[in-house]
Design a protein around this motif. Structure first.
Motif: not given
Length: 250
Positions: A161, A170, A174, A177, A239-240, A243, A245
């Motif tokens: 993913t 990003q 990820a 995170h 986290r944002k 995902n 942001d």
């Protein structure tokens, strides 16, 4: 086992006894082997071959036949795959106490990934016959191995993913995170932060992009570097960012 370049010789000749007590103590700390009968651990220790590998040296090559189960005693390794275009993609980081190469012990098929040393490392090799006996004759080992495989399948799905994210920043967010874990108290950290090159390989991007992404997180006060440790100061913002942001995506 296939290795890149000239393999380093064993730390001590096979069958020597002076290092075996040291190895046996180390085996108690390996999660796969902890709690086993001392006799079983002694048999494993007696069968081990110990090798040193230098930074950048391959421990395993994808596609070669597996003739041993391996344990990392010290150092740091990275499991990698190579795309058809020849680009390396990192699959996971291997830290001391972890084992690898187990799939070939079960299905007798070639290695599914290559493993390279990120730094000078000490690796223990358990020959296939002894590895299979360890797995099939000890239900606790088999149970732990199955749970590890299940966790690996879940991580692989998560990783696919992440690789599907089109924005490189990003993807880096990820991965960070994903690496973060709750430490002492309420602090969330990455205690042994992967190197920028390791993250770059895993995120399928350049080391420079990883550096810029980390600097952005630091500038925003989301993370803080502390030597090799990364402290997550604002987990929700991380986290944002992971995902997508738009305030952080570049």
């Amino acid at each position: 086992m296939s290795e890149q370049g000239n393999p380093s010789p064993p730390v001590q000749a096979d069958g020597a006894t002076s290092t075996r007590p040291v190895i046996q103590v180390a085996l108690h700390k390996v999660p796969l082997l902890s709690g086993l009968d001392p006799k079983v651990l002694a048999e494993v220790a007696a069968a081990l071959h110990i090798r040193t590998v230098t930074k950048g040296q391959y421990v395993l090559h994808k596609g070669t036949m597996g003739d041993c189960l391996l344990f990392l005693l010290s150092g740091r390794l990275q499991a990698i795959d190579v795309t058809e275009e020849g680009r390396e993609i990192g699959l996971s980081i291997i830290t001391p106490g972890e084992y690898f190469g187990e799939l070939s012990m079960i299905d007798d098929l070639p290695r599914s990934a290559s493993v390279m040393a990120s730094e000078s490392s000490l690796v223990a090799l358990l020959p296939k016959a002894q590895a299979q006996a360890l797995i099939y004759n000890n239900p606790l080992v088999a149970e732990r191995l199955l749970k590890r495989m299940a966790a690996s399948i879940r991580r692989a799905a998560d990783y696919r993913t992440i690789l599907g994210i089109p924005n490189a920043f990003q993807r880096v967010f990820a991965l960070i995170h994903r690496f973060a874990e709750k430490g002492h108290g309420d602090m969330i950290t990455i205690d042994r932060m992967p190197t920028q090159q390791e993250i770059a390989i895993m995120a399928n991007t350049s080391r420079e992009t990883v550096s810029r992404a980390l600097q952005l997180l630091i500038q925003k006060g989301i993370v803080e570097k502390d030597m090799r440790r990364l402290i997550i100061r604002q987990p929700e913002k991380l986290r944002k960012a992971a995902n997508g942001d738009q305030a952080l995506a570049v």
